[in-house]
Design an enzyme around this catalytic site. Structure first.
Site, PDB file in Angstrom:
ATOM      1  N   HIS A 122      46.721  33.803  24.586  1.00 47.67           N
ATOM      2  CA  HIS A 122      48.127  33.933  24.974  1.00 47.67           C
ATOM      3  C   HIS A 122      48.928  32.868  24.200  1.00 47.67           C
ATOM      4  O   HIS A 122      48.393  31.808  23.867  1.00 47.67           O
ATOM      5  CB  HIS A 122      48.227  33.682  26.477  1.00 47.67           C
ATOM      6  CG  HIS A 122      49.571  33.940  27.068  1.00 47.67           C
ATOM      7  ND1 HIS A 122      50.587  33.022  26.990  1.00 47.67           N
ATOM      8  CD2 HIS A 122      50.058  34.997  27.747  1.00 47.67           C
ATOM      9  CE1 HIS A 122      51.656  33.525  27.596  1.00 47.67           C
ATOM     10  NE2 HIS A 122      51.359  34.709  28.072  1.00 47.67           N
ATOM     11  N   ASP A 199      41.964  28.091  29.722  1.00 50.71           N
ATOM     12  CA  ASP A 199      43.162  28.745  30.242  1.00 50.71           C
ATOM     13  C   ASP A 199      42.696  29.716  31.328  1.00 50.71           C
ATOM     14  O   ASP A 199      42.112  30.754  31.039  1.00 50.71           O
ATOM     15  CB  ASP A 199      43.869  29.481  29.093  1.00 50.71           C
ATOM     16  CG  ASP A 199      45.041  30.339  29.573  1.00 50.71           C
ATOM     17  OD1 ASP A 199      45.307  30.372  30.794  1.00 50.71           O
ATOM     18  OD2 ASP A 199      45.676  30.985  28.726  1.00 50.71           O
ATOM     19  N   GLN A 202      44.354  34.084  33.831  1.00 53.39           N
ATOM     20  CA  GLN A 202      43.912  35.437  34.175  1.00 53.39           C
ATOM     21  C   GLN A 202      42.559  35.444  34.876  1.00 53.39           C
ATOM     22  O   GLN A 202      42.030  36.515  35.165  1.00 53.39           O
ATOM     23  CB  GLN A 202      43.838  36.314  32.908  1.00 53.39           C
ATOM     24  CG  GLN A 202      45.141  36.481  32.159  1.00 53.39           C
ATOM     25  CD  GLN A 202      46.196  37.253  32.952  1.00 53.39           C
ATOM     26  OE1 GLN A 202      45.924  37.830  34.023  1.00 53.39           O
ATOM     27  NE2 GLN A 202      47.432  37.252  32.465  1.00 53.39           N
ATOM     28  N   LYS A 225      50.396  34.187  39.773  1.00 57.19           N
ATOM     29  CA  LYS A 225      49.496  35.296  39.479  1.00 57.19           C
ATOM     30  C   LYS A 225      48.428  35.438  40.562  1.00 57.19           C
ATOM     31  O   LYS A 225      47.566  36.302  40.483  1.00 57.19           O
ATOM     32  CB  LYS A 225      48.832  35.086  38.111  1.00 57.19           C
ATOM     33  CG  LYS A 225      49.792  35.200  36.926  1.00 57.19           C
ATOM     34  CD  LYS A 225      49.026  35.147  35.630  1.00 57.19           C
ATOM     35  CE  LYS A 225      49.870  34.716  34.445  1.00 57.19           C
ATOM     36  NZ  LYS A 225      50.809  35.714  33.969  1.00 57.19           N
ATOM     37  N   CYS A 363      52.686  38.781  24.473  1.00 60.40           N
ATOM     38  CA  CYS A 363      52.645  37.401  23.985  1.00 60.40           C
ATOM     39  C   CYS A 363      51.485  37.133  23.025  1.00 60.40           C
ATOM     40  O   CYS A 363      51.477  36.146  22.328  1.00 60.40           O
ATOM     41  CB  CYS A 363      52.609  36.365  25.099  1.00 60.40           C
ATOM     42  SG  CYS A 363      54.030  36.465  26.177  1.00 60.40           S
TER      43      CYS A 363
END
Lengths: 409, 143
Positions: A122, A199, A202, A225, A363
């Site tokens: 991302h 990261d 997600q 999220k 993105c």
């Protein structure tokens, strides 16, 4: 046994919300999740019943804010299995990654060093490192993706070299949804003498992530999220690394004392990184979101999403007008196109059937050079989605060629 | 453009301009160029016009976009070619009024009225206006 249909009653957006004359089918969960009353009410409770600043007051309700605020830090620590002092509140995963780039990489790397990423990251896990490279002239290296678009151990090993000081990867990528074994990756990255920045935007909302077991160095994720509020996120860092990290922001609440001759005493982590009045309502809401997810159980959530995804893929693969780009990926992300239809036109047609998906390059702009398509449609699932919603989505996809219906029906 | 244009004809016109865009080519250095994109959508379109003595002697475009952005920009190029700057500005003004559901003069819009339903898909308004907005900017810069 969790009754997922029963859980839907907790979400105001899932109870009677109509979009384009159809019940809303919300399949844009990788962008943001819906919020249950438990989270909304927790934020409202703070504003209605104990609204005061944190770390400042000498009165009862201010004390209560401190207790509730730090209590959420403890909850986050338990949720990802670390110490409370290793949990920094941020505005979201983007800020968390920027803090590591500017506060750690910029301070500790030189022009001779290399940062490894991939083409599937991302923008939030690309541009901060570009900024570092621009400033200190270090190298940005790329781990090759395999033919499917995965990051493999073999390719990681090929890309590692003695110059690599940081490897920054998504645990689950945001366009294709492939996941990596962060524990295995951490071991190899550490053998190379580098640190591993994960990261988790997600992954953390969808599966159990144990930072101690995986032995990762930094983890970034966002509250919104995972059923939490927008504007709140977390940076986990091993304490000795946080201690070596410079604060991006200075100001109130992060110093112990200072004088105008230039003497400054900073707080210890994590407070060192929380300058200014924090997003207190967001923190309280994040705490409620973690309670909510833990009550369902992260393993149950992961299992539910796998079932939904498999069902969706099995139905979509029977349609000959649909190209799915990531049928084998582990997460609830489905990247697809209707043959000969531009992604945005597909998304608009789905909108006309009440289905919320996202078109675009999400993105991850550089990934399109690898996928060889201008754009994809992304449908992303969460535990509260249903098999019936997938049926409605698949029926709408069947009409993909008639995308102008969106404007004339 | 007959007032009695029906839905089927509108669909056909949009699809025709999407699949066979008119004036989709790159103009040379004598053309003024505006690049239009958006962080919220994936259309990326270059709008170009060759202006001589206050007249748009040629209009063309290139880039990638959805059906609505490509078809609307294609129709715009046909509509504006040969017009004076002030005629072009009047057409753009009326087109944007139609898209935003305000009073407009349908007579000057010709085929472009096929986009009268765009507000049904509010997220696509930016697609239906990308070419017209680009041209408006371009003409403003030429004054």
């Amino acid at each position: 046994m969790v009754d997922f249909n029963e859980l839907r009653k907790d979400f105001p957006m899932l109870n009677g919300k109509i979009m384009q004359k159809h019940p809303l089918v919300y399949f844009d969960n990788a962008a943001t999740s819906l919020k249950p009353y438990q989270v909304i009410n927790a934020e409202m409770d703070y504003y209605c019943n104990y609204c005061a600043n944190e770390h400042r007051g000498d009165y009862d309700i201010a004390h209560r804010v401190d207790v509730e605020y730090e209590n959420v830090r403890n909850k986050v620590a338990k949720f990802i299995n670390c110490e409370s002092r290793e949990v920094v509140f941020t505005s979201g995963a983007s800020m968390s990654l920027n803090m590591v780039a500017h506060g750690y990489a910029l301070q500790n790397l030189t022009a001779d060093d290399e940062i490894l990423i991939t083409d599937a990251e991302h923008a939030s896990n690309v541009l901060p490192w570009f900024k570092v490279a621009e400033t200190i002239h270090c190298k940005i290296g790329y781990i090759d993706l395999d033919r499917e678009g995965r990051v493999t151990i073999e390719n990681l090993k090929k890309a590692l070299n003695p110059h690599v000081k940081i490897v920054a990867l998504a645990q689950v990528t945001n366009v294709l949804g492939y996941s990596i074994d962060i524990k295995e990756f951490a071991k190899i990255i550490h053998q190379n003498g580098a640190i591993f920045v994960v990261d988790g935007a997600q992954s953390v909302p969808h599966m159990k992530v144990d930072v101690k077991d995986a032995d990762i160095d930094f983890l970034a994720f966002s509250g919104h999220k995972m059923c939490g509020p927008t504007g709140i996120g977390v940076l986990y860092g091993k304490y000795d690394l946080l201690d070596k990290m410079d604060p991006l922001m200075t100001g109130g609440g992060m110093n112990t004392r200072f004088d105008t001759c230039g003497y400054i005493g900073y707080q210890y982590p994590p407070l060192k990184f929380e300058a200014g009045t924090q997003n207190i309502a967001g923190v309280i809401g994040l705490g409620a979101a973690i309670d909510y997810l833990e009550k369902i159980g992260m393993d149950n959530i992961e299992k539910r999403e796998k079932e939904l995804k498999e069902y969706a893929i099995s139905k979509l693969s029977k349609l000959d007008n649909i190209i799915v780009y990531n049928a084998t990926s582990e997460s609830g992300i489905i990247a697809f196109n209707v043959k000969d239809v531009f992604a945005q036109d597909t998304a608009t047609l789905l909108n006309s059937y009440g289905v919320a998906v996202r078109s675009g390059n999400h993105c991850a702009k550089i990934l399109n050079e690898f996928l060889k398509t201008d754009a994809t449609v992304r449908a992303s699932l969460y535990f509260y989605n249903t098999f019936e919603e997938i049926d409605a989505f698949v029926e709408a996809c069947k009409k993909g060629g008639d995308f102008l219906d969106a404007y004339f029906n | 453009m007959p007032i009695s244009i029906n839905e089927m004809m509108m669909r056909e016109i949009i699809m025709d301009h999407y699949t066979h865009p008119r004036n989709r080519r790159e103009g040379d250095a004598s053309y003024k160029t505006i690049y239009m994109d958006s962080d919220s959508c994936i259309d990326k379109i270059y709008v170009q016009a060759k202006i001589e003595n206050g007249i748009l002697v040629d209009v063309c475009f290139h880039g990638v976009g959805c059906a609505i952005s490509i078809a609307s920009t294609s129709i715009m190029t046909e509509l504006l070619k040969g017009k004076t700057i002030s005629e072009a500005e009047n057409i753009i003004k009326n087109y944007l009024a139609m898209i935003h559901e305000e009073p407009y003069d349908a007579d000057v819009l010709d085929e472009a009225i096929v986009f009268m339903n765009t507000s049904k898909q509010a997220a696509r308004i930016k697609c239906a206006t990308i070419g017209f907005n680009g041209m408006e900017k371009l003409l403003k810069g030429d004054k």
